[in-house]
Design a protein around this motif. Structure first.
Motif, mmCIF file in Angstrom:
data_model
loop_
_atom_site.group_PDB
_atom_site.id
_atom_site.type_symbol
_atom_site.label_atom_id
_atom_site.label_comp_id
_atom_site.label_asym_id
_atom_site.label_seq_id
_atom_site.Cartn_x
_atom_site.Cartn_y
_atom_site.Cartn_z
ATOM 1 N N HIS A 262 35.249 79.762 -15.209
ATOM 2 C CA HIS A 262 35.215 80.776 -16.273
ATOM 3 C C HIS A 262 33.844 80.799 -16.972
ATOM 4 O O HIS A 262 33.196 81.843 -17.053
ATOM 5 C CB HIS A 262 36.330 80.471 -17.288
ATOM 6 N N HIS A 266 30.391 83.575 -17.354
ATOM 7 C CA HIS A 266 29.541 83.919 -18.509
ATOM 8 C C HIS A 266 28.086 83.534 -18.203
ATOM 9 O O HIS A 266 27.145 84.263 -18.533
ATOM 10 C CB HIS A 266 29.998 83.165 -19.755
ATOM 11 N N GLU A 292 33.505 88.985 -21.239
ATOM 12 C CA GLU A 292 34.734 88.330 -20.801
ATOM 13 C C GLU A 292 35.168 88.846 -19.424
ATOM 14 O O GLU A 292 35.772 88.102 -18.650
ATOM 15 C CB GLU A 292 35.831 88.556 -21.849
ATOM 16 N N SER A 295 33.592 86.456 -16.932
ATOM 17 C CA SER A 295 34.190 85.126 -16.816
ATOM 18 C C SER A 295 35.532 85.221 -16.098
ATOM 19 O O SER A 295 35.864 84.397 -15.256
ATOM 20 C CB SER A 295 34.354 84.495 -18.201
HETATM 21 ZN ZN ZN Z 1 35.262 83.555 -21.991
#
Ligand code: ZN
Length: 498
Positions: A262, A266, A292, A295
């Motif tokens: 995740h 980013h 987001e 990610s």
């Molecule tokens: Zn995040």
């Protein structure tokens, strides 16, 4: 004109340097700073943020931006720079200094009260702070745009172009499809399904495996690094210096493994921002929701896919032979995609996750509209948990007190997680449409084509385009929940034989 532009760039670079220094201090505070450093660190950070705020609201910056605004082709980098810097300036100067100071102080005071309330499971310790923070949020919203709904005003800062009405439509579509899905899945409940992920997973081996995958995704270790922190995050001081963090649980594989994938999503976005935007307001992610989406894309669309594990599962088994030697690929794939209503948002699976943010979205609207009193919030929370997920938190610590956001005065934030989920699929589908070989490449542990597409169509632009504009340019249409719902249905119908 050129001279004005150069003056502007120099001023913006100074502001950006101060902000980066602030973020370095914050990164250090969360990774390496000894506990005793907190008091002086708070002062150091207050000094830098005060200086940055002074410069970013200075009248001469405003005059410069007034002169330049609308003078340049908005498609050019310089045109975008002026547009975004002018908007930031207007947002920064809308709020009176004493309100900013009050908001900062209220959040600093609320944080320990929230932590104590969560620890002792005592809502009354946090409630008065939340009352004050909501009052400040309403006041802030009225300065940003007195004619708008307070939620829309607050949302416009982090998610420009997005509205409460759009979010309501997004959630209505998600709710309609996922609530019956969750019900059907829960009829097949098997407590052993996720068992392979629990056991003895030595931390050093977890670290080696996760970091290896991060680099194979394309994370450049010459321009970034990974450290440990209590709450994983990713920050950047330029596209050439990106810091992500992770945390390990020795008896549970998922948090570090998927947490690392995740944060790497980013991290790839941050490293992919055009170098020429460093030290400018354009050199950041387009919005919280778009960040987001990246990610989630790397964590879920890639990292929880069957193709990905067809390539990597053998290596994971070799890394943890005692735990996974006897677990076949299918059982592992089912384990990492277990759907189960749970109390804690950050641990929720792909299907139930959005109901956690929906609940917070609806409660925030009621709080901001004064339809719900803070005193009644825990009961309202529990009622919605029961209605959407069929479970009731045994206490407020695992319910209304679980997230840090409200104690930090962060309102209109939770839906950005769901925007990220929805857009992750829309971007991924567009990439696959352009390059149909991507899923097969993932099955061979090759990510270059996918990364290049994202780089070319999303990452490099930073804040040059507004979120809606970027989504349309990259995918050919506005944000749409349909591809996301189709993805969930296809994937989980197969996993659960629905
Ligand atoms: Zn995040």
């Amino acid at each position: 004109m050129n001279e004005l532009l150069e003056t502007l760039k120099s001023k913006l670079a100074t502001i950006s340097d101060l902000q980066s220094a602030l973020w370095i201090l914050s990164w250090d505070q969360q990774t390496y700073m000894p506990a005793g450093g907190i008091e002086t660190r708070a002062e150091q950070m207050a000094t830098l943020s005060h200086l940055a705020h002074e410069l970013s609201t200075a009248p001469d910056l405003g005059e410069l931006l007034e002169k330049l605004n609308g003078q340049l082709d908005p498609e050019t980098d310089d045109g975008a720079l002026v547009r975004i810097a002018y908007r930031d300036y207007q947002n920064d100067t809308k709020l009176p200094g004493d309100l900013v100071a009050r908001a900062t102080r209220a959040a600093i005071m609320a944080d320990p009260a929230w932590a104590k309330a969560r620890e002792t499971n005592d809502w009354s310790l946090f409630a008065p702070h939340l009352d004050g923070l909501i009052e400040i949020a309403r006041e802030t919203a009225s300065y940003i745009d007195a004619s708008a709904h307070p939620f829309d005003a607050l949302l416009s800062v982090g998610e420009p172009g997005m509205t409460k009405a759009q979010l309501e439509a997004m959630y209505a579509a998600l709710k309609e499809e996922t609530v019956p899905m969750i019900k059907a899945i829960s009829e097949q409940h098997d407590p052993q399904r996720s068992a392979p992920l629990f056991g003895n997973f030595p931390v050093d081996r977890q670290k080696t495996f996760g970091w290896m995958v991060a680099q194979q995704f394309g994370f450049d270790t010459q321009r970034g690094r990974q450290d440990l922190s209590v709450h994983p995050f990713c920050t950047m001081f330029s596209s050439d210096d990106v810091r992500q963090t992770t945390r390990f649980e020795p008896n549970w594989l998922s948090p570090a493994l998927f947490g690392t994938l995740h944060e790497t999503g980013h991290g790839l976005y941050n490293q992919g921002l055009a170098k020429r935007f460093n030290r400018t307001p354009l050199g950041h992610g387009c919005s919280m929701g778009i960040h987001e989406s990246q990610s989630r894309l790397w964590e879920n669309l890639v990292g929880r896919s069957r193709a990905f594990w067809e390539h990597y599962y053998g290596q994971l088994q070799e890394t943890f032979p005692e735990q996974l030697g006897g677990v076949d690929l299918d059982a592992f794939y089912r384990a990492i995609n277990t759907v189960e209503p749970s109390l804690i948002r950050v641990e929720a699976d792909e299907v139930t996750y959005n109901l956690h943010t929906l609940l917070r979205f609806e409660l925030e609207l009621d709080l901001l509209e004064d339809k719900l009193a803070v005193h009644d919030l825990p009961a309202a929370w529990n009622a919605k948990m029961e209605a959407y997920l069929g479970i009731t938190p045994p206490n407020d610590s695992e319910g209304v007190l679980q997230d840090v956001h409200w104690s930090g005065g962060m309102f209109a934030y939770f839906p950005t997680y769901t925007i990220g989920n929805v857009l992750s699929v829309q971007f991924y589908d567009a990439a696959v449409q352009a390059h149909p070989a991507i899923p097969d490449e993932i099955g061979r542990g090759e990510f270059g084509t996918l990364l290049s597409w994202l780089q070319d169509n999303v990452y490099q632009y930073g804040r040059k385009y507004d979120p809606n504009d970027l989504v349309e340019r990259a995918t050919g249409r506005p944000m749409d929940t349909a591809p996301y719902l189709k993805y969930l249905k296809t994937k989980f119908s197969e996993l659960y034989e629905l």
